[in-house]
Design a protein around this motif. Structure first.
Motif, PDB file in Angstrom:
ATOM      1  N   GLY A  12       0.945  -1.119   0.012  1.00  0.00           N
ATOM      2  CA  GLY A  12      -0.046  -0.012  -0.018  1.00  0.00           C
ATOM      3  C   GLY A  12       0.962   1.300   0.182  1.00  0.00           C
ATOM      4  N   HIS A  43      -1.103  -8.762   2.693  1.00  0.00           N
ATOM      5  CA  HIS A  43      -2.017  -7.716   3.425  1.00  0.00           C
ATOM      6  C   HIS A  43      -1.863  -6.368   2.249  1.00  0.00           C
ATOM      7  N   GLY A  44      -3.089  -6.041   1.873  1.00  0.00           N
ATOM      8  CA  GLY A  44      -2.971  -4.695   1.327  1.00  0.00           C
ATOM      9  C   GLY A  44      -2.675  -4.898  -0.278  1.00  0.00           C
ATOM     10  N   GLN A  47      -1.596   0.786  -4.285  1.00  0.00           N
ATOM     11  CA  GLN A  47      -2.430   1.985  -4.452  1.00  0.00           C
ATOM     12  C   GLN A  47      -1.841   3.128  -5.179  1.00  0.00           C
ATOM     13  N   ASP A  63      -3.293   3.936   6.697  1.00  0.00           N
ATOM     14  CA  ASP A  63      -3.644   2.810   6.718  1.00  0.00           C
ATOM     15  C   ASP A  63      -2.644   1.561   6.654  1.00  0.00           C
ATOM     16  N   ILE A  64      -1.585   1.860   6.068  1.00  0.00           N
ATOM     17  CA  ILE A  64      -0.564   1.041   5.914  1.00  0.00           C
ATOM     18  C   ILE A  64       0.289   0.788   6.933  1.00  0.00           C
ATOM     19  N   LYS A  67      -1.697  -0.725   9.966  1.00  0.00           N
ATOM     20  CA  LYS A  67      -1.755  -2.156   9.540  1.00  0.00           C
ATOM     21  C   LYS A  67      -0.505  -2.865   9.965  1.00  0.00           C
TER      22      LYS A  67
END
Length: 272
Positions: A12, A43-44, A47, A63-64, A67
C-alpha cells in the motif's frame, strides 16, 4: 530453518513517489518465503502514487502504517519472528516502535545507503521516507510511538547522508559501519548485540547497484558477503527476533531475477 519465522507482506501507499515497490511487494514475499520454506501472508494491494510533503504523506499512509503496527505486534504475541516485506522505508515509522515495545533491550540494525534521520524541520525534500528513524526515536511525533534508543541502534552501509544527518549521527554517537569496517572489525557490533534481541531492517539500496536493483541506488554499496557477515554475526552473538526488508523495486523481470540471487544469498544464514 527456524520454523518460527513468518513472512508478512504489507502493501500500500507509504509515501511512494513511484509504483515499482508496490508492484512487486507480494511477489517478492512469495519468492522469499519459498526460498526460506516458511509461511507467508499477504495484506493490502498497490495504491496510488504521489509526491507529497511529509505531513500529507503521513496522513495518506495511515492505513498501511496502522496495519504494519498491528501485524508485527500480533506476530510477536503469537510467538513468531516476523520477516516484513514493505514497499518503502517509511513503514519503519510504525514497526520499530512495536519492536521496542515488545523487546525494550532490542538492538536495531539498520541497513541503508541513506541516513533516514531527517525530521520535519531539517529535511530539505520533505520526503517521509527520510524520517523513519527519528520518528521511531521520538525526535518528532509521528503518532505511532517511539522507543528506539541511539545506544541500541547500528546504522550500516550508509554513504549518502545530508549534512544534518552527519550532525545527528555524530551528536548522538550512533555506531556507523561502512563496507571497509565490516571487512576489518565487527567487535563493537558484537559487543552491542551480545545476548540481546536484534531486529534487522534492510533497505535494499544498501547493496551495490550491480548486485541488487534499487530505485534510489547509490554507488559503492555493500555486496552480498557483507550482509551475510553481519547476519552470521547476529546469529552467533545475538538473538534475532525479526527482519524488515524494504524498497525492493526492480522494473523488469530480468532485474528482479538478478536481484533475487544476491539478496537471497545474503540471507542464507536464515536457512540453517
Amino acid at each position: 530453518m527456524d520454523k518460527n519465522f513468518k513472512c508478512i507482506s504489507i502493501n500500500g501507499f507509504s509515501g511512494d513517489r513511484t509504483s515499482y515497490g508496490m508492484e512487486v511487494c507480494h511477489a517478492f514475499a512469495k519468492t522469499l518465503s519459498e526460498y526460506l520454506n516458511i509461511e507467508v501472508e499477504y495484506h493490502g494491494e498497490p495504491q496510488f502514487v504521489a509526491d507529497l510533503n511529509w505531513d500529507k504523506a503521513l496522513a495518506e499512509s495511515n492505513d498501511i502504517l496502522t496495519k504494519a503496527s498491528s501485524l508485527i505486534e500480533f506476530a510477536f504475541d503469537e510467538g513468531f519472528k516476523p520477516i516484513l516485506i514493505t514497499p518503502r522505508c517509511a513503514t519503519a515509522i510504525a514497526t520499530l516502535p512495536q519492536v521496542m515495545n515488545k523487546f525494550p533491550e532490542c538492538v536495531v540494525i539498520y541497513f541503508d545507503a541513506h541516513g533516514d534521520v531527517t525530521t520535519p524541520t531539517t529535511s530539505v525534500s520533505g520526503y517521509l521516507g527520510g524520517m523513519p528513524i527519528t520518528a521511531a526515536m521520538g525526535v518528532w511525533n509521528s503518532g505511532f510511538g517511539s522507543g528506539v534508543k541511539t545506544e541500541q541502534f547500528i546504522h550500516i552501509g550508509g554513504r549518502d547522508f545530508d549534512s544534518c544527518e552527519d550532525e545527528f549521527f555524530e551528536e548522538n554517537k550512533v555506531l556507523l559501519l561502512s563496507k571497509q569496517q565490516i571487512e576489518q572489525d565487527l567487535s563493537e557490533l558484537e559487543r552491542l548485540i551480545k545476548d540481546k534481541p536484534v531486529f534487522v531492517h534492510i533497505d535494499v539500496d544498501v547493496f551495490e547497484p550491480s548486485e541488487v536493483v534499487a530505485e534510489y541506488a547509490v554507488a559503492d554499496g555493500l555486496f552480498r558477503q557483507h550482509i551475510h557477515a553481519i547476519m552470521t554475526s547476529v546469529k552467533a552473538h545475538g538473538i534475532l527476533i525479526g527482519l524488515e526488508i524494504t524498497e525492493f523495486s526492480p522494473k523488469t523481470n530480468e532485474e528482479r531475477e538478478h536481484s533475487y540471487t544476491a539478496l537471497f544469498d545474503s540471507l542464507r544464514s536464515l536457512r540453517s
